[in-house]
Design an enzyme around this catalytic site. Sequence first.
Site, PDB file in Angstrom:
ATOM      1  N   GLU A 147      -6.551   4.293   2.933  1.00  0.00           N
ATOM      2  CA  GLU A 147      -4.937   3.966   3.406  1.00  0.00           C
ATOM      3  C   GLU A 147      -4.745   2.412   3.867  1.00  0.00           C
ATOM      4  O   GLU A 147      -5.213   1.959   4.877  1.00  0.00           O
ATOM      5  CB  GLU A 147      -4.839   5.005   4.709  1.00  0.00           C
ATOM      6  CG  GLU A 147      -3.513   5.305   5.033  1.00  0.00           C
ATOM      7  CD  GLU A 147      -3.013   4.403   6.072  1.00  0.00           C
ATOM      8  OE1 GLU A 147      -1.987   3.470   5.744  1.00  0.00           O
ATOM      9  OE2 GLU A 147      -3.188   5.050   7.049  1.00  0.00           O
ATOM     10  N   CYS A 207       1.339   0.719   9.408  1.00  0.00           N
ATOM     11  CA  CYS A 207       1.564   0.361   7.847  1.00  0.00           C
ATOM     12  C   CYS A 207       2.835   1.154   7.366  1.00  0.00           C
ATOM     13  O   CYS A 207       3.223   0.826   6.217  1.00  0.00           O
ATOM     14  CB  CYS A 207       0.280   1.367   7.174  1.00  0.00           C
ATOM     15  SG  CYS A 207      -1.234   0.503   7.947  1.00  0.00           S
TER      16      CYS A 207
HETATM   17  C1  SIN Z   1      -0.699   3.591  10.237  1.00  0.00           C
HETATM   18  O1  SIN Z   1       0.206   2.632  10.509  1.00  0.00           O
HETATM   19  O2  SIN Z   1      -1.837   3.121   9.467  1.00  0.00           O
HETATM   20  C2  SIN Z   1      -0.750   4.923  10.539  1.00  0.00           C
HETATM   21  C3  SIN Z   1       0.725   5.495  10.963  1.00  0.00           C
HETATM   22  C4  SIN Z   1       0.632   6.906  11.236  1.00  0.00           C
HETATM   23  O3  SIN Z   1      -0.329   7.803  11.381  1.00  0.00           O
HETATM   24  O4  SIN Z   1       1.844   7.265  11.557  1.00  0.00           O
END
Ligand code: SIN
Length: 492
Positions: free
Chosen positions: A262, A296
């Site tokens: 991810e 992210c």
């Molecule tokens: C992330 O920013 O890596 C995860 C964000 C989320 O799980 O909402």
Amino acid sequence: MDSRFDRSLLRDADLLREDLFIDGAWTPGSGGERTEVVDPATGVVIARMASAAAADVERAITTADAAAPAWGRLPAPARSRILRRWYDLIVEHADDLATILTAEQGKPFAEARGEILYGAGFVEWYAEECKRTYGDVIPTNVEGRRLLTLRQPVGVTAAITPWNFPSAMILRKAGPALAAGCPMIIKPAEETPLSATALAELAVRAGIPRGVLSVVPGPPVLVGEILTSHAAVRALSFTGSTEVGKLLMAQSARTVKKVALELGGNAPLIVFDDADLDAAVAGAMASKFRNAGQTCVCANRLLVQSGIHDAFVKRLQVAIEALTVGNGFEEGSEQGPLISEAAIEKVQRHIGDAVEGGASVLSGGRRHSLGQTFFEPTLLIGVHRDMLVANEETFGPVAAVLKFETEDEAVDVANDTPFGLAAYFFTTDLGRMWRVGENLEFGVVGVNTGLISYEGAPFGGVKESGVGREGSRHGIDEFTELKYLCVDGLAG
Ligand code: SIN
């Protein structure tokens, strides 16, 4: 232990652990090294976390390998009960876990508590799902033969997790891995290891058997190299940058591991002329300023159609200027510090480049008067698709607005990136919802919302934002192998 963490803030001070957790026991590690954990809001060292040496990581793998058969054979309802106990303990200790999280990461306490419950949701969800890792019976092609599939645990798994969600990203990986019957070795981010060790302490209390869960904070290159090169580790789940993800993927190729990655994003948030303005502003604020813009899935580019542009910008500016920046432990704080000086520098670089290219700063744009790594919530308008802020993940509290004219142009700009994690758009036109929803090249698309994360839904990217999915019934597939059984000789 010489640390400045104020233990009186915790109801249960035993949750604060500064050692490695291997084979069901706390250990300072074989190398005697320790890494300082710093509160980004104050710059104060709050803990000195043991740092794993190569021998420690190898021992974690060996003990996980030894624990794998019994854990994998345990009937699903028994594994489910243990995971359910872990979930209950996490929820019961949510305040303490949030305190630890805010202290090491900086996000506001209420948001940290939200993260704890969000992460716990994955453990609860997979505690149930492990009872449903079904195989199939396939209609046979030959008389006297039966065709079946089984879903079996992949074996020892490893997780490398980021500092922006120090608790939830662990639980999003460990929940399905343990539910599938796989031991997991966790390497948390160097900045935020205390959330990981606190979760391990609760795992012990929940009865997770020794060897099934280990936590090995340590030098990223060393730990990453061992976890990816060891043949006994059969799956790796990583959340972090695309650059590091590519490296781990290449390293994992040597032993052909399953990888779930991810990685970085460059999320567009598109506001069409026909959008509900209230929903669009609320969605943009939620997506952009969650965790001070350090997610992210944060809206990195706000694409706003010309007819609604000025009204949207005006409302967004009011909302941005109403944000309360402060230490995460202060009542009412809505935006904490950024994680590091390097994070501040990146934000400044993006703003500087945009301004040089003709963009205007309507709000913020500078370090916050609180000092440390606090930064003013910022609104930039007149941004163009070729600017840094529209091409790289800013990972900070900067709302960068680009104006567009047509739907085709918006989709073209949105897709013009090597990344494909999350995208958002706001419209009240039903046809457009389908068209744009289908045409955006992203793994997760929010329509009329800026918040999409939920344990029951699949999360993950396309293109250089990653492979694999977390959450939902699909998330457990990353930790299982599909076996085909062809049974012949059954003719009567
Ligand atoms: C992330 O920013 O890596 C995860 C964000 C989320 O799980 O909402």
